[in-house]
Scaffold this motif. Structure first.
Motif, PDB file in Angstrom:
ATOM      1  N   ALA A  72       1.015  -1.342  -0.046  1.00 28.31           N
ATOM      2  CA  ALA A  72       0.014   0.042   0.285  1.00 28.31           C
ATOM      3  C   ALA A  72       0.473   0.919  -0.323  1.00 28.31           C
ATOM      4  O   ALA A  72       1.871   1.632   0.989  1.00 28.31           O
ATOM      5  CB  ALA A  72      -0.396   0.337   1.677  1.00 28.31           C
ATOM      6  N   GLU A  73       0.867   1.976  -1.207  1.00 27.74           N
ATOM      7  CA  GLU A  73       2.048   3.251  -1.239  1.00 27.74           C
ATOM      8  C   GLU A  73       1.757   3.807  -1.742  1.00 27.74           C
ATOM      9  O   GLU A  73       2.447   5.242  -2.565  1.00 27.74           O
ATOM     10  CB  GLU A  73       3.002   2.321  -1.841  1.00 27.74           C
ATOM     11  CG  GLU A  73       3.089   1.431  -2.326  1.00 27.74           C
ATOM     12  CD  GLU A  73       4.875   1.417  -3.716  1.00 27.74           C
ATOM     13  OE1 GLU A  73       4.921   1.349  -2.887  1.00 27.74           O
ATOM     14  OE2 GLU A  73       3.871  -0.179  -3.925  1.00 27.74           O
ATOM     15  N   ASP A  74      -0.267   4.478  -1.903  1.00 28.14           N
ATOM     16  CA  ASP A  74      -0.477   5.221  -2.856  1.00 28.14           C
ATOM     17  C   ASP A  74      -2.094   5.750  -2.436  1.00 28.14           C
ATOM     18  O   ASP A  74      -2.741   5.170  -1.451  1.00 28.14           O
ATOM     19  CB  ASP A  74      -1.155   4.928  -4.684  1.00 28.14           C
ATOM     20  CG  ASP A  74       0.595   4.209  -5.219  1.00 28.14           C
ATOM     21  OD1 ASP A  74       0.916   5.137  -6.401  1.00 28.14           O
ATOM     22  OD2 ASP A  74       0.549   3.345  -4.999  1.00 28.14           O
ATOM     23  N   VAL A  75      -2.433   7.224  -2.568  1.00 29.88           N
ATOM     24  CA  VAL A  75      -3.413   7.501  -2.093  1.00 29.88           C
ATOM     25  C   VAL A  75      -4.418   6.667  -1.854  1.00 29.88           C
ATOM     26  O   VAL A  75      -5.118   6.700  -1.171  1.00 29.88           O
ATOM     27  CB  VAL A  75      -3.400   8.885  -2.596  1.00 29.88           C
ATOM     28  CG1 VAL A  75      -4.697   9.992  -2.500  1.00 29.88           C
ATOM     29  CG2 VAL A  75      -2.083  10.261  -2.109  1.00 29.88           C
ATOM     30  N   GLU A  76      -4.719   6.797  -3.301  1.00 24.00           N
ATOM     31  CA  GLU A  76      -6.337   5.326  -3.214  1.00 24.00           C
ATOM     32  C   GLU A  76      -5.729   4.767  -2.860  1.00 24.00           C
ATOM     33  O   GLU A  76      -7.073   3.865  -2.272  1.00 24.00           O
ATOM     34  CB  GLU A  76      -6.207   4.895  -5.073  1.00 24.00           C
ATOM     35  CG  GLU A  76      -7.522   4.738  -5.549  1.00 24.00           C
ATOM     36  CD  GLU A  76      -7.068   4.035  -6.633  1.00 24.00           C
ATOM     37  OE1 GLU A  76      -8.114   3.674  -7.164  1.00 24.00           O
ATOM     38  OE2 GLU A  76      -6.074   4.546  -7.976  1.00 24.00           O
ATOM     39  N   SER A 136       7.509   5.956   1.266  1.00 24.89           N
ATOM     40  CA  SER A 136       8.664   6.378   0.184  1.00 24.89           C
ATOM     41  C   SER A 136       7.579   7.156  -0.796  1.00 24.89           C
ATOM     42  O   SER A 136       7.355   8.050  -1.283  1.00 24.89           O
ATOM     43  CB  SER A 136       9.935   6.141  -0.470  1.00 24.89           C
ATOM     44  OG  SER A 136      10.525   6.042   0.838  1.00 24.89           O
ATOM     45  N   ASP A 137       7.375   5.404  -1.320  1.00 18.81           N
ATOM     46  CA  ASP A 137       5.790   6.070  -2.907  1.00 18.81           C
ATOM     47  C   ASP A 137       4.920   6.625  -2.005  1.00 18.81           C
ATOM     48  O   ASP A 137       4.360   7.621  -1.957  1.00 18.81           O
ATOM     49  CB  ASP A 137       5.633   4.924  -3.225  1.00 18.81           C
ATOM     50  CG  ASP A 137       6.736   4.594  -4.122  1.00 18.81           C
ATOM     51  OD1 ASP A 137       6.914   5.166  -4.887  1.00 18.81           O
ATOM     52  OD2 ASP A 137       6.951   3.161  -5.121  1.00 18.81           O
ATOM     53  N   LEU A 138       4.552   6.140  -0.738  1.00 18.85           N
ATOM     54  CA  LEU A 138       3.469   7.273  -0.291  1.00 18.85           C
ATOM     55  C   LEU A 138       3.944   8.750  -0.439  1.00 18.85           C
ATOM     56  O   LEU A 138       2.666   9.130  -0.250  1.00 18.85           O
ATOM     57  CB  LEU A 138       2.585   6.517   1.057  1.00 18.85           C
ATOM     58  CG  LEU A 138       1.696   7.073   1.711  1.00 18.85           C
ATOM     59  CD1 LEU A 138       0.068   6.614   0.566  1.00 18.85           C
ATOM     60  CD2 LEU A 138       1.360   6.243   3.213  1.00 18.85           C
ATOM     61  N   SER A 139       4.699   9.019   0.994  1.00 16.50           N
ATOM     62  CA  SER A 139       5.195  10.319   0.454  1.00 16.50           C
ATOM     63  C   SER A 139       4.780  11.112  -0.619  1.00 16.50           C
ATOM     64  O   SER A 139       4.290  11.945  -1.239  1.00 16.50           O
ATOM     65  CB  SER A 139       5.930  10.616   1.213  1.00 16.50           C
ATOM     66  OG  SER A 139       7.797  10.242   0.617  1.00 16.50           O
ATOM     67  N   MET A 140       5.571  10.412  -1.659  1.00 14.87           N
ATOM     68  CA  MET A 140       5.450  10.978  -2.603  1.00 14.87           C
ATOM     69  C   MET A 140       3.867  10.664  -3.326  1.00 14.87           C
ATOM     70  O   MET A 140       3.288  12.002  -4.121  1.00 14.87           O
ATOM     71  CB  MET A 140       6.147  10.267  -3.784  1.00 14.87           C
ATOM     72  CG  MET A 140       7.739  10.562  -3.778  1.00 14.87           C
ATOM     73  SD  MET A 140       8.377  11.586  -4.538  1.00 14.87           S
ATOM     74  CE  MET A 140       8.257  10.794  -6.145  1.00 14.87           C
ATOM     75  N   LEU A 155       1.211  12.108  -1.543  1.00 19.15           N
ATOM     76  CA  LEU A 155       0.829  13.168  -1.079  1.00 19.15           C
ATOM     77  C   LEU A 155       1.385  13.871  -1.219  1.00 19.15           C
ATOM     78  O   LEU A 155       0.749  15.210  -1.311  1.00 19.15           O
ATOM     79  CB  LEU A 155       0.993  12.667   0.437  1.00 19.15           C
ATOM     80  CG  LEU A 155       0.195  11.618   0.808  1.00 19.15           C
ATOM     81  CD1 LEU A 155       0.200  10.643   2.154  1.00 19.15           C
ATOM     82  CD2 LEU A 155      -1.427  11.614   0.584  1.00 19.15           C
ATOM     83  N   GLY A 156       2.533  14.213  -2.424  1.00 21.15           N
ATOM     84  CA  GLY A 156       3.217  15.847  -2.766  1.00 21.15           C
ATOM     85  C   GLY A 156       3.699  15.831  -1.715  1.00 21.15           C
ATOM     86  O   GLY A 156       4.512  16.987  -1.241  1.00 21.15           O
TER      87      GLY A 156
END
Length: 257
Positions: free
Chosen positions: A150-154, A176-180, A182-183
């Motif tokens: 789980a690494e995306d806003v969706e 890391s990808d989650l923070s990306m 989320l901007g």
């Protein structure tokens, strides 16, 4: 003493340690097993994905008696099939953001009636045709591990449904990808990032059969995450090397001063 299969330990909410590695590093895979890591996670998303080289790494894991998961490059049934046919204990599938994507990953990893994985006993997983069909199917159904990242806003919006997917063993938070997404690239302590991580944690821990996997840098981190309910505690081989080598380099520079 022989350990129960990794899938059984995860289901029982036993804390398991893992070492994330990138090929080529077969000796490191073997060393991790000898040191007592419960699993190695061979990363072919952010590392080389050569099939022949992957088999050598899986042989190293077998030689040391440790389970091996393969992080595939995408939610591609062929990538999942090839990793499992090569002898992997299971797969980690990145960027799972919906229940449908989670179901697709599980389906690719399991034989019918639980999924759609293609059958070939001539593979390494089938011991080149020397294992009886019934035994292979029974073992695969009971032992195959599927982890969704789980690494995306969706994914945050859909995490409850993802975690309730049948035969999904764990959800791994990808900070890391989650923070990306989320901007907030790299701002892992930003309130928005922290809140999203907290939502994933809460939803996964509420699911009846899915467990929580997290990346940790130190044993202290692992203890804290275990207290929060995480079952799979994953250390990055590169981070361990970086910290150890930088400490040696800094210490040696002091000798030269």
């Amino acid at each position: 003493m022989t350990q129960p299969p990794l899938a059984s330990r995860i289901a029982a909410d036993t804390a398991v340690s893992g070492l994330i590695v990138k090929m080529p590093c077969a000796p490191v895979v073997e060393l991790a097993g000898h040191l007592g890591f419960d699993l190695v996670l061979i990363d072919t998303e952010h590392g080389p994905s050569d099939s022949a080289e992957l088999e050598h790494h899986l042989r190293a894991a077998d030689a040391a008696g440790t389970a091996a998961l393969v992080r595939v490059g995408s939610n591609d049934p062929l990538a999942v099939l090839r990793a499992l046919d090569a002898g992997a204990t299971g797969v980690v599938v990145p960027h799972i953001s919906t229940r449908a994507e989670a179901r697709a990953a599980v389906s690719a990893a399991h034989y019918p009636p639980h999924g759609s994985r293609g059958l070939a006993l001539s593979t390494r997983a089938g011991r080149s045709g020397t294992i009886p069909l019934h035994q292979h199917l029974t073992d695969a159904a009971a032992r195959t591990v599927v982890v969704a990242q789980a690494e995306d806003v969706e994914a945050v919006d859909n995490i409850g449904a993802i975690a309730e997917t049948g035969r999904l063993n764990a959800v791994w938070i990808g900070p890391s990808d989650l923070s990306m997404s989320l901007g907030r690239p790299g701002e892992l302590n930003h309130p928005e990032v922290s809140a999203s991580i907290d939502k994933i944690v809460e939803s996964v821990l509420s699911a009846p059969a899915c467990r929580l996997a997290v990346l940790v840098d130190t044993v202290e981190d692992a203890i804290q995450w275990r207290a929060r309910g995480a079952s799979m505690l994953l250390f990055n081989h590169t981070t361990i090397l970086h910290k150890g080598m930088s400490g040696i380099a800094e210490g040696f520079r002091q000798l030269q001063d």
